[in-house]
Design a protein around this motif. Structure first.
Motif, PDB file in Angstrom:
ATOM      1  N   THR A  44       0.858  -1.185   0.000  1.00  0.00           N
ATOM      2  CA  THR A  44       0.000   0.000   0.000  1.00  0.00           C
ATOM      3  C   THR A  44       0.896   1.237   0.000  1.00  0.00           C
ATOM      4  OG1 THR A  44      -1.804   1.172   1.109  1.00  0.00           O
ATOM      5  CG2 THR A  44      -0.341  -0.098   2.543  1.00  0.00           C
ATOM      6  N   GLU A  45       0.573   2.203  -0.859  1.00  0.00           N
ATOM      7  CA  GLU A  45       1.536   3.270  -1.151  1.00  0.00           C
ATOM      8  C   GLU A  45       1.790   4.219   0.018  1.00  0.00           C
ATOM      9  OE1 GLU A  45      -1.188   2.564  -2.926  1.00  0.00           O
ATOM     10  OE2 GLU A  45      -2.139   4.343  -3.785  1.00  0.00           O
ATOM     11  N   ASN A  46       0.899   4.218   1.023  1.00  0.00           N
ATOM     12  CA  ASN A  46       1.184   5.045   2.190  1.00  0.00           C
ATOM     13  C   ASN A  46       2.259   4.426   3.080  1.00  0.00           C
ATOM     14  OD1 ASN A  46      -0.979   3.121   2.643  1.00  0.00           O
ATOM     15  ND2 ASN A  46      -1.098   3.942   4.709  1.00  0.00           N
ATOM     16  N   GLY A  47       2.709   3.202   2.762  1.00  0.00           N
ATOM     17  CA  GLY A  47       3.865   2.690   3.490  1.00  0.00           C
ATOM     18  C   GLY A  47       3.672   1.365   4.197  1.00  0.00           C
ATOM     19  N   GLY A  48       3.162   0.346   3.496  1.00  0.00           N
ATOM     20  CA  GLY A  48       3.011  -0.971   4.106  1.00  0.00           C
ATOM     21  C   GLY A  48       3.181  -2.087   3.094  1.00  0.00           C
ATOM     22  N   ALA A  67      -4.118   3.130   1.927  1.00  0.00           N
ATOM     23  CA  ALA A  67      -3.956   4.418   1.253  1.00  0.00           C
ATOM     24  C   ALA A  67      -5.216   5.280   1.328  1.00  0.00           C
ATOM     25  CB  ALA A  67      -3.539   4.196  -0.195  1.00  0.00           C
ATOM     26  N   VAL A  80       6.385  -1.872   7.688  1.00  0.00           N
ATOM     27  CA  VAL A  80       5.867  -0.511   7.502  1.00  0.00           C
ATOM     28  C   VAL A  80       7.047   0.419   7.264  1.00  0.00           C
ATOM     29  CG1 VAL A  80       3.737  -0.802   8.796  1.00  0.00           C
ATOM     30  CG2 VAL A  80       5.819  -0.147  10.010  1.00  0.00           C
ATOM     31  N   PHE A  81       6.794   1.486   6.506  1.00  0.00           N
ATOM     32  CA  PHE A  81       7.898   2.367   6.116  1.00  0.00           C
ATOM     33  C   PHE A  81       7.325   3.711   5.675  1.00  0.00           C
ATOM     34  CE2 PHE A  81       6.901  -1.211   3.352  1.00  0.00           C
ATOM     35  CZ  PHE A  81       6.276  -0.586   2.297  1.00  0.00           C
ATOM     36  N   ASP A  82       8.224   4.623   5.295  1.00  0.00           N
ATOM     37  CA  ASP A  82       7.758   5.943   4.873  1.00  0.00           C
ATOM     38  C   ASP A  82       7.410   5.932   3.379  1.00  0.00           C
ATOM     39  OD1 ASP A  82      10.022   6.776   3.171  1.00  0.00           O
ATOM     40  OD2 ASP A  82      11.150   6.724   5.035  1.00  0.00           O
ATOM     41  N   VAL A  83       6.855   7.056   2.915  1.00  0.00           N
ATOM     42  CA  VAL A  83       6.326   7.097   1.560  1.00  0.00           C
ATOM     43  C   VAL A  83       7.434   7.184   0.500  1.00  0.00           C
ATOM     44  CG1 VAL A  83       4.697   8.274   0.024  1.00  0.00           C
ATOM     45  CG2 VAL A  83       4.222   8.151   2.441  1.00  0.00           C
ATOM     46  N   ALA A  84       8.605   7.714   0.867  1.00  0.00           N
ATOM     47  CA  ALA A  84       9.708   7.728  -0.106  1.00  0.00           C
ATOM     48  C   ALA A  84      10.148   6.295  -0.406  1.00  0.00           C
ATOM     49  CB  ALA A  84      10.881   8.554   0.430  1.00  0.00           C
ATOM     50  N   PHE A  87       7.483   4.629  -2.615  1.00  0.00           N
ATOM     51  CA  PHE A  87       7.531   4.970  -4.038  1.00  0.00           C
ATOM     52  C   PHE A  87       8.843   4.548  -4.698  1.00  0.00           C
ATOM     53  CE2 PHE A  87       3.650   7.061  -3.082  1.00  0.00           C
ATOM     54  CZ  PHE A  87       2.933   6.924  -4.267  1.00  0.00           C
ATOM     55  N   GLY A 126      -1.122   8.534  -6.515  1.00  0.00           N
ATOM     56  CA  GLY A 126       0.003   7.664  -6.818  1.00  0.00           C
ATOM     57  C   GLY A 126      -0.143   6.912  -8.131  1.00  0.00           C
TER      58      GLY A 126
END
Lengths: 212, 236
Positions: A44-48, A67, A80-84, A87, A126
């Protein structure tokens, strides 16, 4: 038409070990039909990465969401992670497949999904990154719009989200493969005829004769 | 070193016409208390920079700034969740600057990392070509976007120590990136702990980036707020 036909048909494209990003709506529903024994890692592009179904009431985490900011759960092994970072996965070609909805798609594989001049303004979100970066792009949508107008066109009339990227188109009527030389009919939905598909599709179907 | 201040003190750092980065993702992991203070203070003519609008339907989190007509310009990738925002954009009350989401994030990252531009192939062959300069590198077309930097960033983290080291919970989404890209960085956190309580390996944003720490809702309070929101919108 069987209930949730499009979502179920998308699920047949899942292969074991794939990293997949699903767009909102019907594509997201397809996760409910992943074949048994097939492991698909949902991003999921918000970070998962490797998220699961929504939690029970009382067990949600305000910072674990999809997202659309809806609650989800993370599966064992999920990250889980940040959006950079997210992407980098998407644009950097690390995601195997994305399934998106569209307003229009054309026989060159171009997709329009983010803007109707004067009518719809959402921003591209996105979608442009996903369509550019994912190895395989599946468009899943109803075959015609609510007025019965063809959504699979010779050339998109709406502003593009990406040019020449679609690999497969799954609708409630048929499945098409987009090859370099055009659109190929691969499958008819139950009870649908080739002549009906031809009539409801503006794009040229290269192999339509083989079906008629 | 970061300084702990109250939300009331923190909001004074944001002036009329300030550019303000707001962390979060369409309503998740947003600095709720600081947004409420910005609404209460009626700070006007803001340039708001966030990856997307507020929670679906509008009127929640960033959507409150929209309802209160405090935004002059909106820099983002997506406005589709907030009908009130779209209305103000269509009526030309708010100027809109869009870029694809991955590009938006890299523009903020570039703004915080001292880079001069973001160069990306995303958007080639679309209207996005009109929003950027087209350049060719090794015979391939790219779009060149300028970095984004703000006067103030308000971000959301799980907890902070008194040095401003931040730990995140769940998806940190845009927060660690925005923490690098503003003159003044205000971190709203669930709890503030002693130095040493957050293990160095658990620090998502080192305190060097953080100027002010604000105690927001506690984790339990946020859990209640989000459960209520999700239940009322049939998402849970």
């Amino acid at each position: 038409m069987p209930k949730n036909y499009i979502a179920k048909r998308i699920a047949k494209e899942f292969k074991d070990g794939m990293y997949v990003n699903l767009g909102i709506g019907i594509p997201t529903e397809s996760a409910n039909y992943i074949p048994e024994g097939t492991h698909v890692y949902l991003q999921t592009e918000n970070g998962g990465l490797m998220f699961g179904p929504k939690p029970q009431r009382g067990e949600s985490n305000p910072d674990i969401a999809n997202a659309g900011a809806e609650p989800i759960t993370m599966l064992p092994g999920g990250a889980v992670f940040d959006v950079a970072t997210s992407f980098a996965m998407i644009r950097g070609g690390h995601i195997d497949m994305t399934v998106v909805g569209a307003l229009e798609v054309d026989q060159e594989g171009s997709i329009a999904s983010w803007k109707i001049p004067g009518k719809l303004l959402t921003g591209m979100g996105g979608a442009m990154d996903l369509l550019y970066g994912c190895k395989e792009v599946i468009v899943a949508m109803t075959h015609t719009d609510k007025y019965g107008k063809a959504k699979i066109r010779k050339k998109c009339t709406l502003p593009l989200t990406a040019a020449g990227v679609a690999d497969l188109i799954i609708t409630d009527k048929a499945v098409f493969r987009v090859n370099k030389d055009g659109l190929y009919l691969e499958e008819l939905a139950p009870g649908v005829t080739a002549s009906e598909v031809k009539q409801l599709t503006e794009a040229e179907i290269v192999n339509i004769k083989e079906w008629e | 070193m970061a300084m702990q201040i109250t939300p009331e003190e923190a909001v004074k750092k944001i002036k009329n016409k300030s550019s303000v980065m707001i962390g979060g993702f369409l309503g998740a992991a947003v600095p709720l208390v600081m947004i409420d203070k910005m609404v209460a203070e009626k700070i006007k003519d803001l340039t708001v920079i966030s990856i997307g609008a507020g929670y679906r339907g509008g009127g929640v989190d960033i959507g409150k700034l929209v309802l209160n007509r405090q935004i002059a310009k909106y820099i983002t990738a997506h406005v589709g969740t907030d009908p009130n925002l779209i209305k103000q954009i269509v009526n030309q009350e708010i100027e809109l600057e869009l870029s694809p989401m991955g590009t938006f994030v890299e523009r903020v990252r570039a703004g915080g990392a001292g880079l001069g531009a973001v160069v990306t192939p995303v958007g080639i062959g679309t209207e996005v070509e009109d929003m950027a300069e087209k350049i060719i590198i090794d015979e391939k077309e790219y779009l060149l976007f300028k970095p984004i930097h703000a006067d103030v960033a308000i971000i959301k983290a799980f907890r902070s120590d008194s040095l401003g080291n931040l730990q995140y919970k769940g998806m940190s989404n845009t927060n660690p990136i925005m923490a690098t890209a503003a003159d003044i960085v205000i971190a709203e956190v669930d709890e503030i702990v002693e130095v040493g309580e957050i293990n160095c390996e658990a620090i998502g944003t080192p305190g060097i980036f953080v100027d002010y720490i604000v105690q927001g809702h506690t984790y339990e309070e946020r859990k209640e707020i989000y459960e209520a929101l999700w239940i009322s919108t049939n998402k849970l």
